[in-house]
Scaffold this active site. Structure first.
Site, PDB file in Angstrom:
ATOM      1  N   ASP A 184      48.507  24.774  31.181  1.00 25.33           N
ATOM      2  CA  ASP A 184      49.568  23.908  30.665  1.00 25.33           C
ATOM      3  C   ASP A 184      50.948  24.436  31.061  1.00 25.33           C
ATOM      4  O   ASP A 184      51.958  23.789  30.852  1.00 25.33           O
ATOM      5  CB  ASP A 184      49.458  23.739  29.147  1.00 25.33           C
ATOM      6  CG  ASP A 184      49.448  25.081  28.425  1.00 25.33           C
ATOM      7  OD1 ASP A 184      50.078  26.021  28.933  1.00 25.33           O
ATOM      8  OD2 ASP A 184      48.820  25.189  27.366  1.00 25.33           O
ATOM      9  N   ASP A 217      42.251  26.600  31.970  1.00 23.40           N
ATOM     10  CA  ASP A 217      42.660  26.931  30.616  1.00 23.40           C
ATOM     11  C   ASP A 217      42.181  25.802  29.704  1.00 23.40           C
ATOM     12  O   ASP A 217      42.009  24.676  30.156  1.00 23.40           O
ATOM     13  CB  ASP A 217      44.186  27.039  30.613  1.00 23.40           C
ATOM     14  CG  ASP A 217      44.762  27.087  29.220  1.00 23.40           C
ATOM     15  OD1 ASP A 217      44.508  28.070  28.535  1.00 23.40           O
ATOM     16  OD2 ASP A 217      45.469  26.140  28.837  1.00 23.40           O
ATOM     17  N   CYS A 256      67.033  20.887  64.766  1.00 26.73           N
ATOM     18  CA  CYS A 256      65.770  21.439  65.241  1.00 26.73           C
ATOM     19  C   CYS A 256      65.382  22.641  64.390  1.00 26.73           C
ATOM     20  O   CYS A 256      66.203  23.230  63.701  1.00 26.73           O
ATOM     21  CB  CYS A 256      65.895  21.862  66.694  1.00 26.73           C
ATOM     22  SG  CYS A 256      67.260  23.003  66.937  1.00 26.73           S
ATOM     23  N   ASP A 311      50.252  30.012  29.317  1.00 25.83           N
ATOM     24  CA  ASP A 311      49.447  30.662  30.344  1.00 25.83           C
ATOM     25  C   ASP A 311      50.217  30.853  31.647  1.00 25.83           C
ATOM     26  O   ASP A 311      49.650  31.087  32.701  1.00 25.83           O
ATOM     27  CB  ASP A 311      48.148  29.885  30.593  1.00 25.83           C
ATOM     28  CG  ASP A 311      48.401  28.410  30.722  1.00 25.83           C
ATOM     29  OD1 ASP A 311      49.569  28.036  30.920  1.00 25.83           O
ATOM     30  OD2 ASP A 311      47.440  27.633  30.626  1.00 25.83           O
ATOM     31  N   CYS A 334      67.406  25.569  64.946  1.00 30.28           N
ATOM     32  CA  CYS A 334      68.784  25.598  64.447  1.00 30.28           C
ATOM     33  C   CYS A 334      68.864  26.336  63.130  1.00 30.28           C
ATOM     34  O   CYS A 334      69.717  27.203  62.933  1.00 30.28           O
ATOM     35  CB  CYS A 334      69.307  24.195  64.197  1.00 30.28           C
ATOM     36  SG  CYS A 334      68.970  23.042  65.491  1.00 30.28           S
TER      37      CYS A 334
END
Ligand code: ADP
Ligand code: MG
Length: 691
Positions: A586, A392, A14, A590, A17
């Site tokens: 990519d 980009d 659960c 970036d 838990c």
């Protein structure tokens, strides 16, 4: 000294838990962080190894009533011993009979059957039938924790106290049914993960001393050559040494169209080899493979909780005290032990806690199979409300495979001399433009030469030392002097990217590269617009005219000549205005901007480890149609999450109200509390099948 350890934990069924195990681990002095994953049944703990050891971690987990497996492979399915199943079946039969009897009695159909069985025998039945639940409650109590089952046990005791042993028995029975339903729900959220890990071959056929031997995958090392026969899945990431086959990489990329593989092709672990065989030199094995990384990310997606999830978690914390309060009031005002018991029993908080993660995991699991690696519910939530998409250019909007179209020497050197120097300077750059320069040199039949030094200048170009001379290859921003050459303006107006080559401080030539827009981009942008995304902007380090040409084609604004850190600034600027920003890139040069965005999406990340690590969502193939699909998945997921939450909230408060008013007998209250989980399961499993 800090150490990280992974523990495989069995028995957590659960949402509660995993939270309890986490609290127990964090309570240990010396534990810095602990993340417990319900779906992948593991914990990742960072701790101070000088203050405690793995044995202490294990003891902490065991004190909460769960067991620690010696090894942590997620692919081992947890199966329950046969006697547990037997007692469950017997228990269900027994409980069903009791339920009928008690409801019958409540309706006045039978006489007082409670009196037929001696009271101590009834108590014994309750104790035996409910033992697994009571044990958990005791474990929790010992760690000073109160769970939903604690309250239900109190309700059950209240029924016993007034001599209603049959009612107590039915309550216990439905606690176990509820537990079972919750286990089913949790198991179903594990199913997506398990069917994913099941793809990984567990053995590999190795070539050793010109003999073929089959070994467990753990024994394979990078550099080994494995033999893959038709109909088998590649056990490793690697390069094809010999052989010819068609390869279905859909487990990685989601693309079911097989591709041709021959000598030199890169193949990924779990790719299906068809119509031919391959000998593959392993470059990565097990968790180091692209597939291994994907599985790990999906396993640990739970850690990136959405705000809704945080809210639900916090709410669950207040919910139990609230229920205890209502029960106390009911007893004080109405003096009705049965109504009080009903309040305590109807209040299962499990559904509230599960409403969000079940839906998120279903979508993340379904996404992983289609080449969309989503690293957590947090990102699905942000995607669903995103209003801004920044894009980009190089490698993202364009094919990422630019070609050199023009070579102009400017100071009397030959074209091939110019290319030779430029290619040498670009030899160690991973930029797509560098690749284009190397290809052009290669096509001109020039042998590659090694630079003595090399430095990459992100967003600008490269600097290297070739044949004892300094070479700089880069753009206008890096080389403003060179860019004043009359040829530059003309070439730039054709929308080409210019690379100025400066040798020993003097311009020796200009290379022009052109790249093509990926064909599926315009339709994908249109699809995003139809989803209500209004703000787009193209961000590039390339020159203005190239950017302008592309931006005009897509009908979006642009900013050009940006350095990687300028892109971070643009993301921050939108965020400061209150926008939720999605950045598509990519994932390599970036990466910082992707990390800064609310959701950073890396395009074509299969095999590019840095991209997989850096992005929040990694698209495993270079295909823009995945972008609007991702937005749709996110919105559908959030819709299901909200439905789940609304449904459980209404259900719980209705139940509490009726119980407090004395309109819901404890027996029905007990039966009712096991239903919301089933509702959530049914509602969320729609996400597994989404198209
Ligand atoms: P984008 O923002 O479009 O993805 P990048 O940030 O990767 O572009 O690169 C921006 C510009 O920097 C390129 O258009 C190019 O002019 C220059 N540049 C970057 N790396 C190199 C390289 N290795 N060689 C030459 N020029 C480069
Ligand atoms: Mg780029």
């Amino acid at each position: 000294m800090l150490e990280t350890q992974e523990l495989a934990i069995r028995g957590m069924d659960c949402a509660d838990c995993s939270a309890r195990v986490q609290r127990a681990l964090l309570a240990l002095p010396g534990v810095v962080s602990a993340e417990v994953y319900l779906a992948s049944e593991k914990a990742v703990v960072r701790f101070d190894a000088s203050r405690l050891g793995p044995a202490d971690l294990r003891r902490a987990v065991e004190s909460t009533g769960y067991s620690v497996q010696p090894q942590a492979p997620a692919s081992v399915p947890s199966s329950r011993p046969i006697y547990v199943r037997l007692t469950t079946i017997l228990g269900i039969l027994f409980g069903a009979v009791l339920f009928i009897v008690v409801v019958g009695e409540w309706l006045g159909l039978f006489g007082r059957i409670t009196g037929l069985v001696p009271f101590p025998l009834g108590v014994a039945l309750v104790a035996v039938g409910g033992w697994p639940v009571f044990r958990n409650v005791l474990h929790a109590a010992r760690n000073r924790q109160v769970t939903a089952h604690t309250l239900m046990t109190l309700g059950m005791l209240a029924a016993l106290a007034i001599g209603e042993w049959a009612t107590a028995a039915v309550i216990v029975f439905f606690m176990r049914v509820g537990e079972y339903v919750e286990r089913l729900t949790t198991e179903s959220s594990r199913a997506a993960l398990k069917s994913l890990t099941a793809m990984a071959p567990s053995t590999a056929r190795l070539e050793r001393d010109s003999k073929l031997i089959e070994v467990p995958i753990e024994e394979v090392r990078a550099g080994d050559v494995v033999v893959v026969r038709p109909g088998e899945r590649t056990p490793v990431d690697g390069r094809v040494v010999t052989g010819q086959a068609t390869v279905d990489q859909s487990t990685i990329t989601g693309e079911s169209m097989p591709m041709e593989a021959g000598e030199g092709t890169i193949v990924y672990a779990t790719s299906l080899v068809q119509l031919g065989g391959l000998r593959v030199e392993a470059s990565a094995v097990g968790p180091e493979t692209t597939f291994g990384r994907v599985v790990k990310m999906v396993e640990e997606a739970e850690a990136h909780r959405s705000d809704v999830q945080r809210f639900a978690d916090r709410f669950t914390g207040y919910y139990l005290p609230l229920v205890a309060g209502i029960a106390a009031l009911t007893f004080l005002i109405r003096r009705d032990p049965l109504a009080t018991a009903a309040v305590l029993v109807v209040a299962c908080s499990c559904a509230i806690a599960l409403a969000t993660p079940i839906a998120m995991l279903a979508s993340i699991g379904a996404g992983a199979k289609r080449g969309l690696l989503i690293k957590g519910g947090k990102y699905l939530e942000a995607l669903a409300r995103a209003d801004t998409v920044l894009i980009d250019k190089t490698g993202t909007l364009t094919s990422g495979k630019p070609r050199i179209t023009d070579v102009f020497p400017t100071n009397g050197a030959s074209s091939s001399e110019l290319l030779r120097v430029a290619a040498a300077a670009e030899r160690h750059s991973e930029h797509p433009l560098a690749e284009a320069v190397r290809e052009a040199a290669d096509a001109a039949g020039l042998a590659p030469i090694e630079p003595s030094t090399f430095q990459a200048l992100p967003g600008l170009g490269v600097r290297a030392r070739v044949d004892g001379m300094e070479v700089v290859v880069g753009n206008r921003r890096l080389l403003p002097e060179a860019a004043r050459h009359p040829l530059a303006a003309d070439l730039q107006n054709q929308g080409k990217t210019l690379l100025f080559v400066v040798l020993g401080g003097e311009l020796t030539g200009i290379l022009a590269a052109s790249d093509t827009l990926r064909p599926e981009v315009p339709a994908a942008i249109a699809a995003l617009r139809s989803l209500g995304i209004e703000n787009f902007e193209l961000l590039t380090g390339d020159n203005r005219s190239t950017a302008a040409a592309l931006a005009a084609e897509l009908g979006v604004p642009y900013r050009a000549e940006l350095l990687p850190e300028d892109k971070i600034g643009v993301v921050a600027e939108y965020q400061a205005r209150g926008a939720t920003v999605v950045m598509v890139g990519d994932g390599v040069n970036d990466a910082p901007a992707l990390a800064k965005a609310d959701v950073g999406i890396a395009m074509g990340a299969a095999g590019v480890d840095v991209a997989i690590e850096a992005a929040h969502v990694a698209l495993m193939r270079e295909d823009w149609t995945l972008v609007p699909e991702l937005f749709r998945i996110a919105r559908r997921t959030m819709k299901v999450v909200k439905m789940n939450l609304l449904y459980t909230a209404i259900y719980n408060f209705l139940g509490l109200g009726l119980a407090a008013a004395g309109l819901l007998p404890p027996v029905l209250a007990a039966a009712a509390q096991s239903l919301p989980d089933l509702g959530i399961l049914a509602n969320s499993s729609r996400l597994l099948r989404q198209k």
